[in-house]
Motif scaffolding. Structure first.
Motif, mmCIF file in Angstrom:
data_model
loop_
_atom_site.group_PDB
_atom_site.id
_atom_site.type_symbol
_atom_site.label_atom_id
_atom_site.label_comp_id
_atom_site.label_asym_id
_atom_site.label_seq_id
_atom_site.Cartn_x
_atom_site.Cartn_y
_atom_site.Cartn_z
ATOM 1 N N LEU A 83 -25.930 30.630 -41.680
ATOM 2 C CA LEU A 83 -25.487 31.484 -40.495
ATOM 3 C C LEU A 83 -26.302 32.613 -40.130
ATOM 4 C CD1 LEU A 83 -21.725 30.860 -41.477
ATOM 5 C CD2 LEU A 83 -22.765 29.759 -39.682
ATOM 6 N N SER A 84 -26.367 33.575 -40.983
ATOM 7 C CA SER A 84 -27.081 34.867 -40.622
ATOM 8 C C SER A 84 -28.501 34.573 -40.155
ATOM 9 C CB SER A 84 -27.289 35.542 -42.005
ATOM 10 O OG SER A 84 -27.876 36.823 -41.982
ATOM 11 N N GLU A 85 -29.337 33.627 -40.621
ATOM 12 C CA GLU A 85 -30.566 33.410 -40.159
ATOM 13 C C GLU A 85 -30.577 32.664 -38.632
ATOM 14 O OE1 GLU A 85 -32.196 30.828 -42.925
ATOM 15 O OE2 GLU A 85 -32.477 32.460 -44.731
ATOM 16 N N LEU A 86 -29.620 31.968 -38.457
ATOM 17 C CA LEU A 86 -29.786 31.014 -37.263
ATOM 18 C C LEU A 86 -28.867 31.374 -35.891
ATOM 19 C CD1 LEU A 86 -29.729 27.238 -38.426
ATOM 20 C CD2 LEU A 86 -31.799 28.782 -37.805
ATOM 21 N N TYR A 87 -27.670 32.261 -36.544
ATOM 22 C CA TYR A 87 -26.837 32.592 -35.486
ATOM 23 C C TYR A 87 -26.449 34.045 -35.349
ATOM 24 C CZ TYR A 87 -26.291 27.440 -35.899
ATOM 25 O OH TYR A 87 -26.704 26.067 -36.028
ATOM 26 N N SER A 88 -26.671 34.714 -36.250
ATOM 27 C CA SER A 88 -26.549 36.155 -36.231
ATOM 28 C C SER A 88 -26.685 36.740 -34.737
ATOM 29 C CB SER A 88 -27.076 37.042 -37.349
ATOM 30 O OG SER A 88 -26.493 38.367 -37.334
ATOM 31 N N GLY A 89 -25.666 37.434 -34.061
ATOM 32 C CA GLY A 89 -26.086 38.170 -32.770
ATOM 33 C C GLY A 89 -26.242 36.974 -31.602
ATOM 34 N N LYS A 90 -25.878 35.892 -31.883
ATOM 35 C CA LYS A 90 -26.248 34.607 -31.085
ATOM 36 C C LYS A 90 -25.044 34.082 -30.536
ATOM 37 C CE LYS A 90 -30.785 33.725 -32.325
ATOM 38 N NZ LYS A 90 -31.881 32.688 -33.018
ATOM 39 N N VAL A 91 -23.931 34.144 -31.245
ATOM 40 C CA VAL A 91 -22.675 33.635 -31.248
ATOM 41 C C VAL A 91 -21.755 34.582 -31.705
ATOM 42 C CG1 VAL A 91 -22.815 32.000 -32.786
ATOM 43 C CG2 VAL A 91 -21.371 31.271 -31.117
ATOM 44 N N ASN A 92 -20.484 34.517 -31.033
ATOM 45 C CA ASN A 92 -19.184 35.408 -31.556
ATOM 46 C C ASN A 92 -18.420 34.258 -32.708
ATOM 47 O OD1 ASN A 92 -17.189 36.884 -32.113
ATOM 48 N ND2 ASN A 92 -16.114 36.612 -30.207
ATOM 49 N N TYR A 93 -18.781 34.358 -33.753
ATOM 50 C CA TYR A 93 -18.072 33.754 -34.983
ATOM 51 C C TYR A 93 -17.567 34.565 -36.093
ATOM 52 C CZ TYR A 93 -22.416 34.208 -38.385
ATOM 53 O OH TYR A 93 -23.104 34.724 -39.077
ATOM 54 N N GLU A 94 -16.515 34.090 -36.870
ATOM 55 C CA GLU A 94 -16.051 34.281 -37.943
ATOM 56 C C GLU A 94 -16.014 33.443 -39.065
ATOM 57 O OE1 GLU A 94 -11.631 36.100 -39.581
ATOM 58 O OE2 GLU A 94 -12.149 36.267 -37.395
ATOM 59 N N PHE A 95 -16.516 33.613 -40.205
ATOM 60 C CA PHE A 95 -16.633 32.849 -41.438
ATOM 61 C C PHE A 95 -15.555 33.115 -42.213
ATOM 62 C CE2 PHE A 95 -17.954 31.251 -45.502
ATOM 63 C CZ PHE A 95 -18.470 30.193 -45.177
ATOM 64 N N VAL A 96 -14.873 31.864 -42.540
ATOM 65 C CA VAL A 96 -13.648 31.931 -42.961
ATOM 66 C C VAL A 96 -13.580 31.006 -44.423
ATOM 67 C CG1 VAL A 96 -10.924 31.383 -42.893
ATOM 68 C CG2 VAL A 96 -12.486 32.515 -40.987
ATOM 69 N N GLU A 97 -13.010 31.355 -45.407
ATOM 70 C CA GLU A 97 -12.988 30.593 -46.818
ATOM 71 C C GLU A 97 -11.515 30.186 -46.898
ATOM 72 O OE1 GLU A 97 -15.146 31.828 -50.238
ATOM 73 O OE2 GLU A 97 -15.900 33.423 -48.905
ATOM 74 N N VAL A 98 -11.219 28.716 -47.044
ATOM 75 C CA VAL A 98 -9.772 28.408 -47.166
ATOM 76 C C VAL A 98 -9.805 27.848 -48.455
ATOM 77 C CG1 VAL A 98 -8.009 26.990 -46.378
ATOM 78 C CG2 VAL A 98 -9.226 28.138 -44.690
ATOM 79 N N GLU A 99 -8.766 27.867 -49.386
ATOM 80 C CA GLU A 99 -8.647 27.421 -50.726
ATOM 81 C C GLU A 99 -7.340 26.837 -50.419
ATOM 82 O OE1 GLU A 99 -8.454 28.834 -55.027
ATOM 83 O OE2 GLU A 99 -10.421 28.773 -54.282
ATOM 84 N N GLY A 100 -7.089 25.501 -51.144
ATOM 85 C CA GLY A 100 -5.902 24.718 -51.158
ATOM 86 C C GLY A 100 -5.919 23.712 -52.114
ATOM 87 N N GLU A 101 -4.579 23.107 -52.315
ATOM 88 C CA GLU A 101 -4.700 21.876 -53.364
ATOM 89 C C GLU A 101 -4.534 20.823 -52.467
ATOM 90 O OE1 GLU A 101 -1.528 22.677 -55.896
ATOM 91 O OE2 GLU A 101 -2.423 24.141 -57.040
ATOM 92 N N GLY A 102 -5.297 19.749 -53.057
ATOM 93 C CA GLY A 102 -4.960 18.295 -52.441
ATOM 94 C C GLY A 102 -6.464 17.945 -51.826
ATOM 95 N N GLU A 103 -6.236 16.946 -50.879
ATOM 96 C CA GLU A 103 -7.270 16.328 -50.179
ATOM 97 C C GLU A 103 -7.734 17.156 -49.102
ATOM 98 O OE1 GLU A 103 -9.027 13.457 -51.133
ATOM 99 O OE2 GLU A 103 -7.793 13.296 -52.682
ATOM 100 N N THR A 104 -9.127 17.341 -48.553
ATOM 101 C CA THR A 104 -9.777 17.952 -47.764
ATOM 102 C C THR A 104 -9.045 17.776 -46.432
ATOM 103 O OG1 THR A 104 -11.615 18.236 -48.938
ATOM 104 C CG2 THR A 104 -11.935 19.108 -46.767
ATOM 105 N N GLY A 105 -9.000 16.718 -45.960
ATOM 106 C CA GLY A 105 -8.767 16.040 -44.528
ATOM 107 C C GLY A 105 -7.119 16.809 -44.344
ATOM 108 N N PRO A 106 -6.129 16.588 -45.159
ATOM 109 C CA PRO A 106 -4.906 16.997 -44.832
ATOM 110 C C PRO A 106 -4.924 18.756 -44.775
ATOM 111 C CG PRO A 106 -4.627 15.537 -46.310
ATOM 112 C CD PRO A 106 -6.034 15.670 -45.983
ATOM 113 N N LEU A 107 -5.748 19.314 -45.568
ATOM 114 C CA LEU A 107 -5.915 20.626 -45.688
ATOM 115 C C LEU A 107 -6.559 21.175 -44.246
ATOM 116 C CD1 LEU A 107 -5.722 23.429 -47.353
ATOM 117 C CD2 LEU A 107 -7.863 22.784 -48.443
#
Length: 129
Positions: A83-107
């Motif tokens: 992200l830093s190499e390709l998009y820093s300063g080029k797009v308004n983004y926020e990187f978010v980490e989400v951790e939960g239990e179970g399958e990825t799709g429902p999460l």
């Protein structure tokens, strides 16, 4: 969606794979074309194995979860570097980490519905049927 005084929200899940980076490129290109204020949420999901009540199985699941979390830490650092190499300063983004239990799709669906883009756009990296 978006609207007067509101921020248009776009969410894309990444996991350090070519497919997720393609979805990220699609989301970034979409955001660059928007004529309204936006925020791109780039979300890394860590889907852990559910806790078990069976003796010894719970210990195995905890050990697997530690490995999943360790691998995720490496992936997250690689994603952030990408992200830093390709998009820093080029797009308004926020990187978010989400951790939960179970399958990825429902999460992903739960987070999408309750957090980052319940009324706007989610970009996925699923292959066409």
């Amino acid at each position: 969606m978006g609207g007067d005084g509101m921020i248009y929200k776009v969410m894309v899940a990444v996991n350090n794979t070519p497919q997720s980076y393609k979805a990220l490129d699609t989301a970034v290109n979409l955001c660059k074309k928007l004529k309204v204020e936006y925020k791109l949420y780039i979300v890394y999901f860590v889907a852990l194995n559910p806790k078990q009540s069976i003796p010894y199985i719970d210990h195995l699941e905890r050990a697997y979860n530690m490995e999943i979390q360790s691998n995720a830490e490496v992936d997250v650092q690689q994603c952030k570097q990408h992200l830093s190499e390709l998009y820093s300063g080029k797009v308004n983004y926020e990187f978010v980490e989400v951790e939960g239990e179970g399958e990825t799709g429902p999460l992903i669906e739960e987070v999408r519905a309750h957090s980052y883009c319940s009324n706007d756009v989610a970009v996925n990296h699923l292959p066409p049927l």
